[in-house]
Write an enzyme that holds these catalytic residues in place. Sequence first.
Site, short mmCIF file in Angstrom:
data_model
loop_
_atom_site.label_atom_id
_atom_site.label_comp_id
_atom_site.label_asym_id
_atom_site.label_seq_id
_atom_site.Cartn_x
_atom_site.Cartn_y
_atom_site.Cartn_z
N ARG A 28 1.01 -0.98 -0.14
CA ARG A 28 -0.09 -0.05 -0.07
C ARG A 28 0.94 1.25 -0.01
NH1 ARG A 28 2.21 2.04 3.82
NH2 ARG A 28 0.75 3.71 3.67
N GLY A 29 0.26 2.37 -0.15
CA GLY A 29 1.02 3.54 -0.27
C GLY A 29 1.18 3.67 -1.87
N ALA A 30 0.82 5.04 -2.46
CA ALA A 30 0.73 5.23 -3.64
C ALA A 30 1.93 4.76 -4.39
CB ALA A 30 0.34 6.80 -3.90
N ARG B 171 -7.26 -0.53 -6.98
CA ARG B 171 -7.65 0.58 -5.90
C ARG B 171 -7.66 1.66 -7.04
NH1 ARG B 171 -4.25 1.06 -0.59
NH2 ARG B 171 -6.06 2.07 0.00
N GLN C 42 -2.31 2.67 9.92
CA GLN C 42 -1.07 2.91 9.30
C GLN C 42 0.07 3.65 9.98
OE1 GLN C 42 -4.11 3.33 7.74
NE2 GLN C 42 -4.15 2.68 5.30
N ASP D 94 -1.85 10.59 -2.34
CA ASP D 94 -2.08 9.54 -3.23
C ASP D 94 -2.42 10.24 -4.76
OD1 ASP D 94 -3.13 8.32 -0.60
OD2 ASP D 94 -2.88 6.53 -2.01
N LYS E 298 -4.91 9.97 2.52
CA LYS E 298 -5.41 9.41 3.49
C LYS E 298 -6.69 10.18 4.42
CE LYS E 298 -5.32 5.71 4.31
NZ LYS E 298 -6.35 4.80 3.55
O1 MRU Z 1 -4.44 3.40 1.94
P1 MRU Z 1 -3.26 3.38 1.92
O2 MRU Z 1 -2.44 2.85 3.23
O3 MRU Z 1 -2.63 2.93 0.80
O4 MRU Z 1 -2.98 5.04 1.91
C1 MRU Z 1 -1.71 5.49 1.90
C2 MRU Z 1 -1.72 7.00 1.83
O5 MRU Z 1 -2.77 7.62 2.04
C3 MRU Z 1 -0.29 7.71 1.71
O6 MRU Z 1 -0.28 8.99 2.45
C4 MRU Z 1 -0.19 8.02 0.33
O7 MRU Z 1 -0.30 6.96 -0.45
C5 MRU Z 1 1.21 8.50 0.26
S1 MRU Z 1 2.62 7.27 0.33
C6 MRU Z 1 3.82 8.03 0.09
#
Ligand code: MRU
Length: 318
Positions: A47-49, A81, A179, A220, A231
């Site tokens: 996870r994480g963009a 996603r 997270q 994201d 998030k």
């Molecule tokens: O649902 P997630 O855990 O994938 O959400 C992640 C976030 O919102 C992060 O802040 C975003 O992806 C940036 S990661 C460098």
Amino acid sequence: MTLPAPIRWRDGRLWLLDQRRLPDEVFYEEQLNARDVARAIRDLHVRGAPAIGVAAAYAMAMAWRNGDDLVQTAGELRLARPTAVNLEWAVDRLLHAASRGADLMEEARAVHDEDRAMCEAIGRHGAELIKPGSNLLTHCNAGALAVSHLGTATAPMYVAHEAGVRFHVYVDETRPVLQGSRLTSWELARAGIDHTLICDSVAAHLMAEDAVDLVIVGADRVTANGDTVNKIGTRALAIVAQYHGVPFYVACPSSTVDSTTATGADVAIEERPVAEVTEGIPAVLGVKVRNPAFDVTPAELVTAYVTEHGVVKNIGDG
Ligand code: MRU
């Protein structure tokens, strides 16, 4: 400083760190094909963009090596996603590479390497914002676990820490998937960065006490006008930061900037399973629940963006 890598590519094989098991267990699971990767993205193993984008790039490369239909694979990955633009950015990049006859293994590696370099540049630029003794606040995990290296929001922290600057970070726990408490706290602890875990609702109280000097979060998707999709809870944080006069920074690589989408209102916000909210709370059986995973922070609430190009007031400048 050894940071955890969410993605390992070794001898043409892909391994993803199963982030649902953290911090209890560090477990890398091999992904045998693009369908495995799509599932791993959907179920938050990865996870994480930016990390989602890199995983999707390797998925496309595996599909190409297996002789699978790339357009169909791209469609399956995109559906995993909807909100993080890095996913479609990576899939489109690999599709274009295929159409010009490129080696997709090399292209996926390039996506991974560039991601790493962008984090390092974000870290160098953003470290200027961290003064000795400052108190930062971050939300979710925009750390090494969410990217290839250093993270985005955490990159300035790691660079400043390595340079010997002493500072402190408040970490929002980040309901419902945690997270912040499971991932960001774990990362910062491993790096030896002083931090304190707080409930998501505590930030306004700390700002009223003058205990926060700056907020830094990841993204994201940042739309053409600078609206920032991140998030759930980020928007509330930006609103309280503005009220209290606390600078609010968004750290993101250019792969997170979506200049084809005008504003945050045009972005699909992922709704995740309600079980993420109700798990372990038996009293809510039968109660209506909503679980939007992201929200939109209007551009006017963002003090500046920290990209690989520098700290910029308008995302178009970066
Ligand atoms: O649902 P997630 O855990 O994938 O959400 C992640 C976030 O919102 C992060 O802040 C975003 O992806 C940036 S990661 C460098």
